[in-house]
Design a protein around this motif. Structure first.
Motif, short mmCIF file in Angstrom:
data_model
loop_
_atom_site.label_atom_id
_atom_site.label_comp_id
_atom_site.label_asym_id
_atom_site.label_seq_id
_atom_site.Cartn_x
_atom_site.Cartn_y
_atom_site.Cartn_z
N GLY A 277 43.84 33.28 36.31
CA GLY A 277 43.71 34.67 35.94
C GLY A 277 44.46 34.90 34.63
N PRO A 278 44.71 36.16 34.25
CA PRO A 278 45.35 36.43 32.96
C PRO A 278 46.69 35.72 32.76
N ALA A 279 47.53 35.68 33.79
CA ALA A 279 48.85 35.04 33.64
C ALA A 279 48.70 33.54 33.42
N GLY A 280 47.96 32.87 34.30
CA GLY A 280 47.77 31.44 34.15
C GLY A 280 47.00 31.08 32.90
N MET A 281 46.04 31.92 32.55
CA MET A 281 45.22 31.66 31.37
C MET A 281 46.03 31.70 30.08
N GLY B 169 40.74 40.49 37.44
CA GLY B 169 40.41 41.35 36.31
C GLY B 169 39.03 41.12 35.73
N THR B 170 38.41 39.95 36.02
CA THR B 170 37.08 39.68 35.49
C THR B 170 36.06 40.65 36.05
N PHE B 171 36.26 41.11 37.26
CA PHE B 171 35.38 42.12 37.85
C PHE B 171 36.14 43.44 37.93
N SER B 172 36.30 44.08 36.78
CA SER B 172 37.05 45.33 36.67
C SER B 172 36.51 46.09 35.48
N ASP B 173 37.24 47.06 35.02
CA ASP B 173 36.88 47.77 33.80
C ASP B 173 37.37 47.00 32.57
N GLY B 174 38.18 45.98 32.78
CA GLY B 174 38.71 45.21 31.65
C GLY B 174 39.69 46.01 30.81
N LYS B 175 40.48 46.86 31.48
CA LYS B 175 41.47 47.65 30.73
C LYS B 175 42.55 46.76 30.14
N ASP C 138 56.24 45.58 24.63
CA ASP C 138 56.56 44.18 24.38
C ASP C 138 55.69 43.69 23.22
N SER C 139 56.30 43.01 22.27
CA SER C 139 55.57 42.52 21.10
C SER C 139 54.54 41.46 21.47
N HIS C 140 54.66 40.87 22.66
CA HIS C 140 53.65 39.91 23.09
C HIS C 140 52.27 40.56 23.24
N CYS C 141 52.25 41.86 23.47
CA CYS C 141 50.97 42.55 23.67
C CYS C 141 50.05 42.37 22.47
N ASP C 142 50.63 42.39 21.28
CA ASP C 142 49.82 42.24 20.07
C ASP C 142 49.14 40.87 20.05
N GLY D 127 51.31 44.00 36.62
CA GLY D 127 50.32 44.87 37.25
C GLY D 127 49.21 45.18 36.28
N GLY D 128 48.16 44.37 36.27
CA GLY D 128 47.07 44.57 35.33
C GLY D 128 46.95 43.40 34.36
N ILE D 129 45.85 43.38 33.63
CA ILE D 129 45.53 42.26 32.75
C ILE D 129 46.60 42.04 31.70
N MET D 130 46.99 43.10 31.00
CA MET D 130 47.92 42.94 29.89
C MET D 130 49.29 42.46 30.35
N SER D 131 49.87 43.13 31.33
CA SER D 131 51.22 42.75 31.74
C SER D 131 51.23 41.37 32.37
#
Length: 544
Positions: A119-123, A175-181, A188-192, A520-524
């Motif tokens: 998922g997002p964390a492992g990816m 998150g792949t089956f979501s709104d993709g928010k 956090d600067s990692h978001c960029d 909690g969510g794709i970004m975080s």
């Protein structure tokens, strides 16, 4: 963010002036915002070398006077510092992008790092490690995204559940089956870095500046596949339909893991398992890894017509192309319990999301266009150890009990229990449909949510409906539809870790992301994956 540049040999400094609070009419566009920013700075047009929209958001607090609010970045041919001093305004600041590459560790790895979960964390942990020469092995219990889509559609269309590959498990995570928010409350600067990688792998450029970026489930599928291909091209190994079955700890540190018939020597194991990996949580408890219950939330999905939500938010401006589909995020607290909306999906559908037999779980999903007739969101109430006890298994069983009750209430065939808001507020079983029709594909059956949830939860749901109706007219409309149950809002457990991101029970084991209780969510989740990858990189040298 320094570690994120470790894979680049050249670090460039970009200095820009940022002007915030630039307000325009909704029909004026970004060009007008840039012109206003230049005027606010007080320089001539020919002094501007480059301009960027850094952030764009809608201010709809006054429905009779909706406006756009921008932050604009300007690079000048003249001295930026002098220009900022001359402007002497709190809305005008200087920003530098200079970053220092991370100093990589020197300790030798005797085996390739292993990541459990794609998922997002492992990816993103895997992507950063691969970009810096660590050649990770990634185990994902579900299938690749193409096979996953077929399995999921088989469940949605024919109620045939694959417990290994579904909405919760498989390439890209839940998150792949979501709104993709791609929104987050963390600063956090990692978001960029995450957003720029999404764009690099196929997301629209607008996510870099929109206040509420999203990519939709349809675009996410191609993006996660492209990230997978990049990891493989850099020496990584991604193994689908491969689950963590066991691991060995000796003298306080990780020694090996087992997946199927294979045993792998492992010095580093990233546990990015997702919030639904209940059998993995049970394995961790059996191995006596330190874990704790954490608060989460349960409730239902509520559906309205998207046009009604647009009207409630934007009034006479509803439908204006600059505004897009209306979104909301609502919350109310009474005492120490909260009711709130979560994961709102404009122009989306309520999707069957079970991962275990004889259970019903709902979630929301939108494609990038957000062009379906209904809007939906989770309407959920916070729960904690008062509701289910102090043992992590108690929290998991609390979810399971609700999901099985929903399965039975729906007819024991994966149909979902549903109720109109009017009937719910009157305390009677009913699905007396008006203009809103449930979008849950397997089908629904009239039920009473009062029979599914403990009273303290339904009392808060009722309160929330009434409070939120005062904020968005029609939120508690009698024909709005409630579909249950939503139980996978976040992980019910936290795998305890130290300041370096390692389990407090075993050296070399790194709990990560939403399933571990740190996102909690794709970004975080993606950001937490990056932080864990950085921690590994600071300790160990890349593989030869």
């Amino acid at each position: 963010m320094s570690a994120l540049l470790a894979s680049h040999s050249l670090v460039m400094e970009i200095i820009m002036i940022v002007i915030t609070g630039i307000r325009t009419g909704i029909s004026q566009g970004a060009e007008a915002a840039t012109e206003k920013a230049i005027a606010e700075l007080g320089v001539k047009q020919n002094c501007v070398k480059n301009s960027y929209i850094i952030k764009a958001s809608v201010d709809a607090r006054r429905r009779t006077n909706i406006s756009m609010v921008y932050s604009v970045g300007l690079e000048l041919t003249c001295n930026e510092e002098d220009a900022v001093k001359a402007a002497n305004k709190p809305t005008v600041t200087l920003r530098s992008s200079l970053q220092t590459p991370l100093k990589l560790g020197t300790q030798k790895l005797n085996s390739r790092p292993v990541i459990v979960g794609f998922g997002p964390a492992g990816m993103f942990a895997g992507l950063l490690l691969a970009q810096n020469g660590y050649q990770p092995i990634i185990l994902e219990r579900g299938s690749d995204v193409d096979a996953r889509v077929k399995a999921v559609e088989g469940f949605w269309n024919a109620a045939k559940l694959d417990t290994s590959t579904n909405v919760q498990f498989g390439e890209g995570g839940a998150g792949t089956f979501s709104d993709g928010k791609l929104t987050t409350r963390i600063n956090d600067s990692h978001c960029d870095y995450v957003l720029r990688q999404f764009v690099r792998f196929g997301a629209p450029h607008e996510i870099l500046y929109k206040a509420k970026p999203h990519v939709g489930t349809d675009l996410l599928r191609g993006i996660v596949k492209a990230i997978r291909q990049e990891i493989i091209s850099l020496g990584g190994d991604i193994r689908f339909c491969s689950k963590l079955d066991n691991f060995n700890i000796s003298e306080g540190r990780l020694r090996s893991i087992a997946s199927g018939d294979e045993t792998l020597r492992a010095q580093v194991l990233v546990l990015a398992v997702g919030h639904s990996a209940r059998d993995t949580f049970e394995l961790l408890l059996k191995k006596q890894l330190a874990m704790a219950v954490k608060p989460f939330s349960v409730g239902v999905r509520i559906e309205h017509l998207q046009s009604d939500i647009d009207q409630g938010l934007f009034g006479e401006f509803a439908g204006h192309p600059a505004l897009g589909k209306g979104e909301y995020q609502l919350s109310h607290r009474r005492g120490d319990r909260a009711v709130y909306t979560f994961c709102m999906c404009p122009g989306g559908t309520v999707v069957p999301s079970a991962s275990e037999q004889n259970s019903v779980v709902v979630n929301g999903m939108s494609e990038y266009a957000r062009d379906q007739v209904n809007a939906n969101s989770a309407l959920v109430v916070s729960v904690d150890s008062r509701d289910f006890g102090e043992n992590p298994l108690d929290a998991i069983n609390f979810q399971r009990k609700l999901e099985h009750a929903a399965f039975v209430a729906g007819g024991s065939n994966y149909k979902a229990p549903a109720q109109t808001v009017g009937d719910f507020l009157k305390g009677r079983t009913g699905l007396n449909l008006g203009k809103v029709h449930p979008s849950y594909s397997i089908g629904t059956k009239a039920a009473n949510m009062l029979d599914l949830f403990p009273q303290q939860i339904t009392d808060m749901m009722r309160l929330g409906l009434l409070v939120f109706d005062s904020k968005i007219k029609g939120f508690a409309a009698h024909d709005a539809v409630l579909t249950g149950v939503e139980t996978r809002t976040s992980s019910p457990v936290r795998i305890l870790r130290n300041e370096h991101g390692e389990s407090i029970s075993a050296e070399g084991l790194y709990p990560c992301g939403e399933g571990a209780g740190y996102a909690g969510g794709i970004m975080s989740a993606a950001v937490d994956g990056l932080r864990i990858a950085e921690s590994i990189m600071q300790k160990y040298a890349p593989l030869g």
